[in-house]
Design a protein around this motif. Structure first.
Motif, mmCIF file in Angstrom:
data_model
loop_
_atom_site.group_PDB
_atom_site.id
_atom_site.type_symbol
_atom_site.label_atom_id
_atom_site.label_comp_id
_atom_site.label_asym_id
_atom_site.label_seq_id
_atom_site.Cartn_x
_atom_site.Cartn_y
_atom_site.Cartn_z
ATOM 1 N N THR A 126 0.817 -1.213 0.000
ATOM 2 C CA THR A 126 0.000 0.000 0.000
ATOM 3 C C THR A 126 0.852 1.266 0.000
ATOM 4 N N ALA A 127 2.141 1.118 -0.197
ATOM 5 C CA ALA A 127 3.024 2.282 -0.260
ATOM 6 C C ALA A 127 4.175 1.965 -1.204
ATOM 7 N N ARG A 128 4.600 2.976 -1.950
ATOM 8 C CA ARG A 128 5.734 2.786 -2.853
ATOM 9 C C ARG A 128 7.043 2.783 -2.073
ATOM 10 N N GLY A 154 17.072 -20.033 0.900
ATOM 11 C CA GLY A 154 16.956 -18.778 0.175
ATOM 12 C C GLY A 154 17.913 -17.718 0.680
ATOM 13 N N HIS A 155 17.670 -16.502 0.258
ATOM 14 C CA HIS A 155 18.509 -15.374 0.643
ATOM 15 C C HIS A 155 17.656 -14.116 0.689
ATOM 16 N N GLU A 156 18.196 -13.066 1.250
ATOM 17 C CA GLU A 156 17.459 -11.816 1.337
ATOM 18 C C GLU A 156 17.304 -11.191 -0.044
ATOM 19 N N GLN A 157 16.110 -10.659 -0.291
ATOM 20 C CA GLN A 157 15.803 -10.057 -1.587
ATOM 21 C C GLN A 157 15.073 -8.734 -1.367
ATOM 22 N N THR A 158 15.258 -7.812 -2.311
ATOM 23 C CA THR A 158 14.613 -6.504 -2.262
ATOM 24 C C THR A 158 13.799 -6.291 -3.529
ATOM 25 N N VAL A 159 12.555 -5.860 -3.343
ATOM 26 C CA VAL A 159 11.665 -5.577 -4.470
ATOM 27 C C VAL A 159 11.178 -4.136 -4.341
ATOM 28 N N LYS A 160 11.192 -3.420 -5.442
ATOM 29 C CA LYS A 160 10.668 -2.062 -5.454
ATOM 30 C C LYS A 160 9.183 -2.085 -5.816
ATOM 31 N N VAL A 161 8.410 -1.310 -5.087
ATOM 32 C CA VAL A 161 6.972 -1.204 -5.345
ATOM 33 C C VAL A 161 6.734 0.051 -6.178
ATOM 34 N N HIS A 308 9.159 7.936 -7.309
ATOM 35 C CA HIS A 308 9.887 8.699 -6.300
ATOM 36 C C HIS A 308 9.049 9.812 -5.673
ATOM 37 N N GLU A 309 7.795 9.973 -6.091
ATOM 38 C CA GLU A 309 6.998 11.069 -5.557
ATOM 39 C C GLU A 309 6.563 10.800 -4.118
ATOM 40 N N LYS A 310 6.688 11.801 -3.267
ATOM 41 C CA LYS A 310 6.285 11.706 -1.865
ATOM 42 C C LYS A 310 5.440 12.922 -1.508
ATOM 43 N N THR A 311 4.475 12.711 -0.623
ATOM 44 C CA THR A 311 3.672 13.831 -0.158
ATOM 45 C C THR A 311 4.355 14.509 1.018
ATOM 46 N N ALA A 312 3.907 15.707 1.318
ATOM 47 C CA ALA A 312 4.514 16.485 2.404
ATOM 48 C C ALA A 312 3.412 17.182 3.192
ATOM 49 N N PHE A 313 3.707 17.547 4.410
ATOM 50 C CA PHE A 313 2.729 18.223 5.265
ATOM 51 C C PHE A 313 2.830 19.738 5.066
ATOM 52 N N THR A 314 2.575 20.161 3.824
ATOM 53 C CA THR A 314 2.638 21.577 3.486
ATOM 54 C C THR A 314 1.359 21.967 2.744
ATOM 55 N N GLU A 315 1.141 23.274 2.596
ATOM 56 C CA GLU A 315 0.002 23.785 1.855
ATOM 57 C C GLU A 315 0.337 23.822 0.368
ATOM 58 N N HIS A 316 -0.691 23.600 -0.466
ATOM 59 C CA HIS A 316 -0.445 23.708 -1.909
ATOM 60 C C HIS A 316 -0.425 25.178 -2.321
ATOM 61 N N ASN A 317 0.346 25.461 -3.354
ATOM 62 C CA ASN A 317 0.523 26.820 -3.848
ATOM 63 C C ASN A 317 0.195 26.826 -5.335
ATOM 64 N N PHE A 318 -1.042 27.212 -5.660
ATOM 65 C CA PHE A 318 -1.463 27.204 -7.058
ATOM 66 C C PHE A 318 -0.859 28.375 -7.825
ATOM 67 N N GLY A 319 -0.442 29.421 -7.130
ATOM 68 C CA GLY A 319 0.236 30.514 -7.813
ATOM 69 C C GLY A 319 1.549 30.067 -8.420
ATOM 70 N N MET A 320 2.333 29.307 -7.658
ATOM 71 C CA MET A 320 3.577 28.756 -8.178
ATOM 72 C C MET A 320 3.312 27.742 -9.285
ATOM 73 N N LEU A 321 2.223 26.975 -9.149
ATOM 74 C CA LEU A 321 1.867 26.020 -10.193
ATOM 75 C C LEU A 321 1.547 26.743 -11.496
ATOM 76 N N TYR A 322 0.772 27.824 -11.409
ATOM 77 C CA TYR A 322 0.429 28.587 -12.611
ATOM 78 C C TYR A 322 1.691 29.138 -13.289
ATOM 79 N N ALA A 323 2.601 29.652 -12.486
ATOM 80 C CA ALA A 323 3.836 30.199 -13.056
ATOM 81 C C ALA A 323 4.656 29.109 -13.742
ATOM 82 N N GLN A 324 4.721 27.936 -13.126
ATOM 83 C CA GLN A 324 5.496 26.844 -13.704
ATOM 84 C C GLN A 324 4.883 26.361 -15.015
ATOM 85 N N ILE A 325 3.569 26.168 -15.030
ATOM 86 C CA ILE A 325 2.911 25.672 -16.244
ATOM 87 C C ILE A 325 2.999 26.712 -17.357
#
Length: 439
Positions: A126-128, A154-161, A308-325
Motif C-alpha cells: 500500500t506504499a511505494r 533462500g537469501h534476502e531479496q529486495t523488491v521495489k513497489v 519517487h513522488e512523496k507527499t509532504a505536510f505543506t500547503e499547496h501553492n497554485f500561484g507557483m503552479l500557474y507560473a510553472q505551467i
C-alpha cells in the motif's frame, strides 16, 4: 543443525508422564507403561536418524517479480525441492517485509521424494518504496512426526513497489472497446489548436494560398500546396497535488497513491491513443515536470518519476503552479488536476489561478469523495451524539457540492469521484473529452 519437537512428541510425553504417575498407585501398570516408553524412544531415535543421518535436505527458492504493483495483489512463488529418499511433510515460513505486518503466513504441503513443488501466496503493498524479504524457513517432518528439522533456505531479496501497473491492460481494453460516438455529445470548438503536415498536393481553386509550397512549385512547374490536418497528438498532463490534503488515507493507501496509479493508467491509454503524456507535481513549490512526449520510452520515464513522488505536510501553492505551467507548457493541453479541497474557502483562495490556467488550457479538477461521510449520513442515529456527527457530515458533504458548483460557474470542468473508482472515472472522462474533440 536445528531440531524442534512436534505436538505429537508433547502429547506422547504427557501420556507417559500420566502413565508413570498412575503406576505409583497401580503397580500393575508399570510394565505396560515401560514398554510404551521404550517404543516411544525407539520411534524418536528412528525419526532422528531419518531426518539427520540419511544425508537428505530440502531446499526452497523464492521467485519474485522484478517489481510490485502498488495497491494490487502480487504473487510470490516458492519452489520447494525434496532431496530425501522418502516423502516429507513440509511447512514453509517466509520472512516477509515489515510493511505487510504479516507474521502468521505458513504454507503446509506434502512433497514426495525427489519432487519439486510450487507454492504461492499474494501480498498487497500500500506504499511505494523498497520492500526487503528475509530468508525462507522450512520445517520438515517424516510420517512419524516426532521431531522437525529446520532448514534456513533462500537469501534476502529486495523488491521495489511501483505505481499500479497490473491493471493497465484492463483499462486499455475498456478504452479501446468503448463507443467513441455517444448520443447527445457535441463537438466543441478547439481554441489555439495546431496543425500538422500531411502531404503536398497540386493547388486547386479554393485552397488557402498561405500554404503554397514555392520550392515544390518551382520543381514541378505549377503551383503546389502543403496539405495540413488537425493535429491528432494532443498533450495530456497529469498535474498531481502533493500537499497535506493528499496525505489522507483510504483503505491503507493515501490519496496521492490513488492519484499516481490513475496517472499511470491514463498516461498509458493516452500514449496508445496517439496523444502525448506528461507529468507535473507540486506542493508549496513547483516540483517534478516531465514534458509531454510520445513513444514507449515515455511510460518508463513517467513510471520512474512517479515512483519517487512523496507527499509532504505543506500547503499547496497554485500561484507557483500557474507560473510553472505558463513557463514550461506553451501549447494548449489537457490538465488533469488531482487535488482535494475540503472547504469552499480553500477553493476561493486558489480559484483565480485555476481560471487563468483554464484560459490557456483545458483544466479538469479531480476532487475526491469521502466515502466515510456517506456512511455516517446513511446510517441511522442511535443517540444525540450520532445526530451531531450526521449533521457535521452532511455539512461537509454540502461544502463539496458547493465547491463543484463554483467550479462549474466559472467554466472549469470537475470530476467528483471516490478513490476506489478514480482510475476508471478519469479514463471515461478522458475518452468523453476525446470523443467531443474538446482537446
Amino acid at each position: 543443525m536445528k531440531l524442534f519437537v512436534t505436538n505429537r512428541f508433547y502429547y506422547s510425553a504427557t501420556v507417559l508422564t500420566i502413565g508413570f504417575a498412575a503406576s505409583y498407585f497401580f503397580p500393575a501398570l508399570l510394565i505396560p507403561v515401560k514398554l510404551v516408553f521404550f517404543a516411544f524412544m525407539a520411534l524418536l531415535a528412528a525419526d532422528f536418524l531419518l531426518l539427520f543421518i540419511t544425508g537428505g535436505e530440502v531446499s526452497c527458492e523464492r521467485e519474485l517479480p522484478e517489481r510490485f504493483s502498488n495497491g494490487d495483489d502480487n504473487a510470490v512463488v516458492l519452489r520447494i525441492t525434496n532431496r530425501y529418499s522418502f516423502g516429507l511433510d513440509v511447512e514453509v515460513l517466509d520472512e516477509l517485509p515489515p510493511q505487510f505486518q504479516m507474521r502468521n503466513l505458513a504454507i503446509v504441503l506434502t512433497v514426495a521424494r525427489g519432487e519439486t513443488r510450487l507454492a504461492s501466496y499474494f501480498v498487497r503493498p500500500t506504499a511505494r518504496g523498497e520492500y526487503n524479504f528475509g530468508h525462507t524457513n522450512v520445517l520438515v517432518t517424516t510420517k512419524l512426526a516426532m521431531i522437525n528439522r529446520h532448514f534456513k533456505a533462500g537469501h534476502e531479496q529486495t523488491v521495489k513497489v511501483y505505481p499500479s501497473f497490473l491493471h493497465l491492460r484492463k483499462y486499455e481494453l475498456i478504452a479501446f472497446s468503448q463507443q467513441q460516438s455517444i448520443e447527445g455529445q457535441r463537438k466543441l470548438r478547439k481554441i489555439g489548436h495546431s496543425m500538422e503536415f500531411d502531404h503536398i498536393k497540386e493547388y486547386t481553386p479554393g485552397d488557402d494560398p498561405r500554404h503554397l509550397n514555392w520550392q515544390a512549385s518551382a520543381r514541378r512547374g505549377h503551383l503546389m500546396i502543403n496539405h495540413y490536418i488537425d493535429e491528432k497528438s494532443q498533450p495530456i498532463y497529469n498535474v498531481i497535488d502533493k500537499s497535506r490534503p493528499m496525505k489522507m488515507p483510504f483503505e491503507g493507501m493515501t490519496l496521492l497513491d490513488y492519484a499516481i496509479n490513475a496517472s499511470l493508467a491514463i498516461s498509458d491509454i493516452a500514449l496508445k491513443k496517439g496523444d502525448r503524456a506528461g507529468l507535473v507535481t507540486f506542493q508549496h513549490k513547483p516540483d517534478t515536470i516531465v514534458p509531454a512526449q510520445k513513444g514507449p520510452k515515455q511510460m518508463y520515464v513517467l513510471m520512474e518519476s512517479l515512483y519517487h513522488e512523496k507527499t509532504a505536510f505543506t500547503e499547496h501553492n497554485f500561484g507557483m503552479l500557474y507560473a510553472q505551467i505558463t513557463a514550461k507548457i506553451t501549447s494548449r493541453s489537457l490538465l488533469l488536476l488531482y487535488t482535494n479541497f475540503e472547504s469552499l474557502y480553500s477553493l476561493e483562495r486558489q480559484l483565480k489561478y485555476l481560471k487563468l490556467l483554464n484560459r490557456k488550457h483545458l483544466v479538469l479538477v479531480i476532487i475526491f469523495r469521502n466515502t466515510e461521510l456517506d456512511g455516517l449520513i446513511t446510517n441511522g442515529a442511535g443517540d444525540l451524539r450520532e445526530v451531531y456527527h450526521q449533521a457535521i457530515a452532511q455539512n461537509m458533504l454540502n461544502e463539496k457540492f458547493a465547491i463543484l458548483q463554483l467550479l462549474r460557474q466559472h467554466g472549469i470542468l470537475s470530476l467528483y469521484t471516490t478513490p476506489q473508482s478514480l482510475t476508471a472515472d478519469v479514463v471515461n472522462k478522458y475518452l468523453e473529452l476525446k470523443s467531443r474533440r474538446a482537446i
